[in-house]
Design an enzyme around this catalytic site. Structure first.
Site, PDB file in Angstrom:
ATOM      1  N   SER A   9       0.841  -1.194   0.000  1.00 11.30           N
ATOM      2  CA  SER A   9       0.000   0.000   0.000  1.00 11.30           C
ATOM      3  C   SER A   9       0.877   1.245   0.000  1.00 11.30           C
ATOM      4  CB  SER A   9      -0.886  -0.020   1.247  1.00 11.30           C
ATOM      5  OG  SER A   9      -1.597   1.189   1.326  1.00 11.30           O
ATOM      6  N   HIS A  35      -0.229  -1.047  -4.632  1.00  8.30           N
ATOM      7  CA  HIS A  35      -1.613  -0.701  -4.284  1.00  8.30           C
ATOM      8  C   HIS A  35      -1.718   0.810  -4.104  1.00  8.30           C
ATOM      9  CE1 HIS A  35      -5.571  -1.842  -2.644  1.00  8.30           C
ATOM     10  NE2 HIS A  35      -5.397  -0.866  -1.766  1.00  8.30           N
ATOM     11  N   ASP A  37      -4.274   3.771  -3.156  1.00 12.81           N
ATOM     12  CA  ASP A  37      -5.570   4.099  -2.569  1.00 12.81           C
ATOM     13  C   ASP A  37      -5.992   5.507  -2.950  1.00 12.81           C
ATOM     14  OD1 ASP A  37      -6.365   1.825  -0.923  1.00 12.81           O
ATOM     15  OD2 ASP A  37      -4.527   2.230   0.179  1.00 12.81           O
ATOM     16  N   MET A  39      -8.763   8.253  -2.396  1.00  9.41           N
ATOM     17  CA  MET A  39      -9.864   8.574  -1.463  1.00  9.41           C
ATOM     18  C   MET A  39     -10.355   9.986  -1.730  1.00  9.41           C
ATOM     19  SD  MET A  39      -8.417   7.025   2.086  1.00  9.41           S
ATOM     20  CE  MET A  39      -7.589   5.440   2.154  1.00  9.41           C
ATOM     21  N   HIS A  68      -7.140   1.268  -6.142  1.00  6.30           N
ATOM     22  CA  HIS A  68      -8.320   1.054  -5.294  1.00  6.30           C
ATOM     23  C   HIS A  68      -9.080   2.371  -5.189  1.00  6.30           C
ATOM     24  CE1 HIS A  68      -9.850  -0.285  -1.021  1.00  6.30           C
ATOM     25  NE2 HIS A  68     -10.827  -0.114  -1.898  1.00  6.30           N
ATOM     26  N   MET A  70     -11.738   4.603  -3.877  1.00  2.25           N
ATOM     27  CA  MET A  70     -12.717   4.830  -2.812  1.00  2.25           C
ATOM     28  C   MET A  70     -13.318   6.209  -3.038  1.00  2.25           C
ATOM     29  SD  MET A  70     -10.560   3.088   0.261  1.00  2.25           S
ATOM     30  CE  MET A  70      -9.050   3.249  -0.662  1.00  2.25           C
ATOM     31  N   MET A 139     -12.541  -5.589   2.083  1.00  3.72           N
ATOM     32  CA  MET A 139     -11.947  -4.718   3.095  1.00  3.72           C
ATOM     33  C   MET A 139     -12.014  -5.485   4.409  1.00  3.72           C
ATOM     34  SD  MET A 139     -10.830  -1.858   1.817  1.00  3.72           S
ATOM     35  CE  MET A 139     -10.183  -1.421   3.444  1.00  3.72           C
ATOM     36  N   ASP A 178      -7.578  -6.335   2.220  1.00  5.63           N
ATOM     37  CA  ASP A 178      -7.040  -4.991   2.429  1.00  5.63           C
ATOM     38  C   ASP A 178      -7.393  -4.497   3.823  1.00  5.63           C
ATOM     39  OD1 ASP A 178      -6.065  -2.441   2.162  1.00  5.63           O
ATOM     40  OD2 ASP A 178      -7.425  -1.836   0.550  1.00  5.63           O
TER      41      ASP A 178
HETATM   42  C1  DX5 Z   1      -6.915   1.291   2.678  1.00  5.19           C
HETATM   43  C2  DX5 Z   1      -5.436   0.923   2.708  1.00  5.19           C
HETATM   44  C3  DX5 Z   1      -5.047   0.450   4.055  1.00  5.19           C
HETATM   45  C4  DX5 Z   1      -3.663   0.221   4.330  1.00  5.19           C
HETATM   46  C5  DX5 Z   1      -3.312  -1.062   4.878  1.00  5.19           C
HETATM   47  O1  DX5 Z   1      -7.602   0.829   1.609  1.00  5.19           O
HETATM   48  O2  DX5 Z   1      -5.044   0.085   1.664  1.00  5.19           O
HETATM   49  O3  DX5 Z   1      -5.828  -0.595   4.424  1.00  5.19           O
HETATM   50  O4  DX5 Z   1      -2.803   1.128   4.007  1.00  5.19           O
HETATM   51  O5  DX5 Z   1      -2.312  -1.037   5.792  1.00  5.19           O
HETATM   52  P1  DX5 Z   1      -2.429  -1.448   7.320  1.00  5.19           P
HETATM   53  O6  DX5 Z   1      -1.526  -2.660   7.449  1.00  5.19           O
HETATM   54  O7  DX5 Z   1      -1.898  -0.278   8.027  1.00  5.19           O
HETATM   55  O8  DX5 Z   1      -3.846  -1.744   7.669  1.00  5.19           O
HETATM   56 ZN    ZN Z   2      -6.795  -0.114  -0.408  1.00  8.70          ZN
END
Ligand code: DX5
Ligand code: ZN
Length: 228
Positions: A9, A35, A37, A39, A68, A70, A139, A178
């Site tokens: 991530s 990955h 994210d 948001m 991903h 969101m 999730m 995730d």
């Molecule tokens: C959200 C992200 C988090 C993330 C995972 O979609 O992808 O879930 O950074 O890392 P940890 O291990 O901190 O939950």
């Molecule tokens: Zn994610």
């Protein structure tokens, strides 16, 4: 069982602290995906990565992305991301009334559609689109932030989803997990049938060890040989 994919991530990597050095280590560790994210501060209570971070990441690394989304109504915004063939792109079933359209549009870009579900969303919500996706993202924490604790009932959800997919003859369809995919939780998730792991602050980016060492340890926790 599909070979595991590690998808670090990238929101856990501070761009002010040398993302390029981290990327070199991730490449050496043979991670399969990055990955990303995205948001929007509306679908989730946080703002993270956007079109520019994605463009930049493609410039500084050869590792294919796992995006991903969101964001609300992703089907209207897919054109902003210059999606590439072979990239995984997740959209949340809770984020749109036109979920199948969003998945089909991702496929039109040549990318690989992924159906994402929050912890409280039941599997029946995606029953009718299983044949349209390359993976389902579960999730395992509520989306928005790194460093949270596992929502425990999501472990049995992985088992139920694996069975649902296998019963439909969709053995190659991946299950991505995730959120709090720690070394310990990853072993349980793998046993339940997950084969794509978002690695964040609770595993490879934890301060428990160096990045390369953590990647190796992660692979051994899920019963896979280290590549790097
Ligand atoms: C959200 C992200 C988090 C993330 C995972 O979609 O992808 O879930 O950074 O890392 P940890 O291990 O901190 O939950
Ligand atoms: Zn994610």
């Amino acid at each position: 069982m599909n070979k595991a994919i590690l998808s670090p991530s990238m929101m856990c990597v501070s761009e002010w602290r040398g993302a390029e050095k981290t990327l070199a280590a991730l490449e050496m560790g043979g991670v399969e995906r990055l990955h990303m994210d995205v948001m929007d501060g509306e679908f989730v209570p946080n703002l993270m990565l956007g079109t520019e971070s994605i463009r930049h990441m493609r410039e500084i690394s050869e590792i294919p992305l796992d995006i991903h989304l969101m964001i609300r109504n992703p089907e209207d915004k897919l054109g902003w991301f210059d999606l590439r063939p072979g990239e995984y792109v997740s959209v949340h079933v809770e984020s749109t009334s036109h979920f199948q359209r969003a998945l089909a549009r991702i496929r039109d870009f040549g990318a690989l559609p992924v159906a994402a579900l929050n912890p409280a969303t039941p599997l029946c919500m995606i029953e009718d689109v299983l044949g349209d996706v390359d993976a389902v993202l579960l999730m395992t924490v509520n989306p928005g932030f790194a460093g949270q604790k596992l929502v425990p009932q999501t472990l049995s959800k992985i088992t139920r989803l694996r069975k649902m997919l296998d019963d439909e003859g969709l053995e190659a369809t991946r299950i991505e997990v995730d959120g709090n995919v720690s070394f310990e939780n990853a072993a349980k998730m793998r046993a339940a049938g997950a084969d794509m792991f978002v690695c964040g602050t609770s595993s490879i980016f934890s301060r428990q060890g160096g990045l390369m060492e953590n990647i190796r340890h992660f692979r051994s926790c899920i019963g896979e040989e280290a590549l790097g």
